[in-house]
Design a protein around this motif. Sequence first.
Motif: not given
Lengths: 639, 324
Positions: A442-444, A459-462, A465-469
């Motif tokens: 979800s939004a990052v 590193s945390p991955r998005t 299509g992820t909002p804010g990612g």
Amino acid sequence: MHRKNSLAWLIGGAQGSGVDSAANLFAKACAFGGLYVYGQREYYSNIMGEHSYYQVTVSDRPVRSVRSYTDILVSADAETVFLHALEVKPGGAILYDPKLAETPLSKVAALEHRAREDIHSYLQARGLPETMSGMLHDAQARGIQLYPVPYDELLHQMMGEKAPQLAQAKRIANAMAVAASCALVGYDIKLLERALEDIFFGKKKVIELNLRACELAYEYIGKHFARDFPITLEPIVANESRIYVTGYQATALGKLTAGCSMQTYYPISPATDESVYLEAHQIFERRGEQGAIVVVQVEDEIAAITMATGAALAGARAATSTSGPGFSLMVEGLGWAGINEVPVVITLYQRGSPSTGMPTRHEQGDLRFVLHAGHGEFPRIVLASGDLEECFYDAIRAFNYAERYQLPVIHLLDKSLASSSQTHPAFDPQRAHIDRGLLNSSAVGESYKRFAYTETGISPRTVLGTPGGIFWNTGDEHDELGHITEDPIERIRMMDKRAKKLEIAAREIPLSEKINIFGDPASELIILSWGSPKGAILDALEALWAEKRSVCFVQCRLLSPLPSDDLRKLLERAKRRVCIENNYSGQFAGLVREQTGIAMDHLIVKFNGRPITMDEVYQSVKEILLGTAPRRMVLTHGA
Amino acid sequence: MARKPQDFKTPVHNNWCPGCGDFGILNAVQMALAELDLEPHRVVIFSGIGCSGKTPHYINTYGIHTLHGRVLPYATGAKLANPDLTVIAVGGDGDGLGIGAGHFVNAGRRNLDITYILHNNGVYGLTKGQASPTLKLGVQTKSLPQPNINQGVNPLFLALAAGYTFIARSYAYDTRHLVTIIKQAIAHNGSAFIDVLQPCPTYNDINTREWYSGEDRKDPQTGRAIPRVYKVEEQGYDPLIKPGMSDAEIAAKLTRFIEKALEWGERIPLGILLKNETVPSYEERILERIPFYRETPPARQRISDAQGRPTLDLAKLLEELKVT
Ligand SMILES: Cc1ncc(C[n+]2csc(CCOP(=O)(O)OP(=O)(O)O)c2C)c(N)n1
Ligand SMILES: [Mg+2]
């Protein structure tokens, strides 16, 4: 000497004439009777006409490999007798069609030149005619029983003028030969009937026809030959739910269990079967809903890996499946996934190489290649399965590693695994676990950095299509956002970050997923190996242990990062060490020496395109124990 | 609140040569995204390698700068995994029609709903001006030691043969025109290909901005340049092939397309040259096999539960392999 429930069986014939189906029939009939079965298919890179054969090992204890000899040889053509008669053990049997008996060696068109020469010399030296019956005479003299079965006549008896012609008749004759084999060993024909119903599920007429023909062949043996064959097979009670599964299926089922929802491939032996199986099973049940995998046959292996990588970026668990030539084309894409830290899984079925090599034959020649493939340096995980159970569970692990450490994972398999079938306790999804790693769904937030520097390098991955990612990727060196940089300091940081992940993986992955140890590491001799020789080694080990030989087997499953400290500790203690592998140069032995400083005392290699047999392991290990073995032994068995 | 092109810009330093046609294409993409009011996180720009390959870094959407020639399979993978994404692929003419030609053809066969923008500058820009696959036979641009020994491939023909269902041509310095074309390409349900004529001020000294705008051929009366590029829509050209058309009507459309695609030199057509609505998209083809593909595409499959247990009903699949 009478022997119960232990049998090596081999059927051979022209490719495309139903040899595989007959072997499958026999194997399933045995499996339905609660017996343990291992089957291995050998075939040419050819559609029709070349010699193919199928070995089946049956026992009341688990079996995991082929033998160098056979107890019963079923020949669908003269070529099979020429090529395999010498593999039949004294006391064994040859089943054949008497109408083929006078086939001269010169009429067997598909024979390889070298084989023809050898057979010619063999028969000539013994003053035997250069015909199939020459071979049969020789066999008889060695104490082998001959069982001529006139398949055509029996079919005619049964159906008169309506007896099927040529191709179909051949297929039915193969089923009849299976029935005759069952009769020889006194195995219940009811189980064969069950196997027929299973294989020809729903095709009533085919089942009926085959069944009647099988009954005739079964009775024929009873009527015309003494019941003195020294081996018998009897059904036993299996106290577990068991499957009869082939390597590519086990891998495919692992992928589905792992949640692989996209697979790309370009046709290539022996990898294609897996993708075809997946496409045939593209829709399945998930808890409470339907699930699916999208299988895409692409234009080449470059597209295969890049498309799978694109899908992985979007959040799918994505994989591609290939063999040596295809993997060669994937190499640039592998590096891209490496520098962009994309979790993508490559299933690599090794085969006879280099170049197109021996397309349908076995080899473990790509170890060094997969470890180093790609220009530059980037982390990757390589795991090699040794048997079908590992094919299944490792396929799941491959995705977990890929996502947890955000890197490409190569699941290293081979032709021997792909084309072997085995009875096995049903795979248990409860033993499987799905680990998607650091994944933000979800939004990052505005300041999201895809390649943020962290303690672990991960590193945390998005996903796309992820909002804010929002992130950027590039095959160029990049900064934390993913934009191009050629800054020397940033370069050092990024290289460190990526390399760090492999150190973490090496630390986190439990030993049980890296190495299997069979027996006492304080033994006289440690056998070191990786991948598919496992089965033959374990089968041989049982025989060696039964003789109270002091032998231990260390199977390495994680090849990158290599558990070198653990290996060193194990190997240091051994008095003698031997490495067994299916390649020319002993690639794994070399790797272990490079990373542990420990050299093997012996090397057993095989690179003739055929898997190692139990007997080859047993004999060569015994020579080592007796002190008569050379440093490097080359195994050669197999037609 | 409508979005502005500014919303699609990044602070990344742009290192294209001054006057590069890539600027025009970049601006047009940003304007088209703004005018379509797309949410940046739903858009992914993929690129190949070359000067043009840097485009995604200058755009504030997901941006994936891939390998030389491989932009289409990467883009295809993402779109297949999540069909809700707006996927735009950009790349050089060397990238798409040289090293990546196989992918160009095979992407056309699929007709997946993506937009592919070809930066057609006739040269391999980033490697300092070697001949690209679109450069015509015998032409000698600045860096070539000898005139081009190969024929130029016609991107429009190749796109037609491959199966692209939207084929257009535009011009890097006519941003307005390019914006409208890009918007329609994105809206098109299927594979859309835009051949963008892009002067390379550094290496292509033949097909220059001046050449395209006809500075070398002034109207003797007015003294004004007569541009080589013109717009087919201004001549009433209708690119649409739609369901229900007869074979003869379709053949007539294709003939017109071929006539336009053959024009070069004195008159160079711009505009949408083909829009074929009779071919099912790849998504539609997948839907026939997997009816729930839209709701749960590969990227949205619920593969495990909260405890990380696989959701697959494996027992069902094992049923056919069961022996005891
Ligand atoms: C496999 C591979 N081969 C060669 C190169 C070197 N290379 C970088 S850009 C390029 C040509 C780019 O030309 P084009 O695709 O027309 O893009 P432009 O720079 O003109 O936009 C080449 C050959 C590379 N990056 N990768
Ligand atoms: Mg170019």
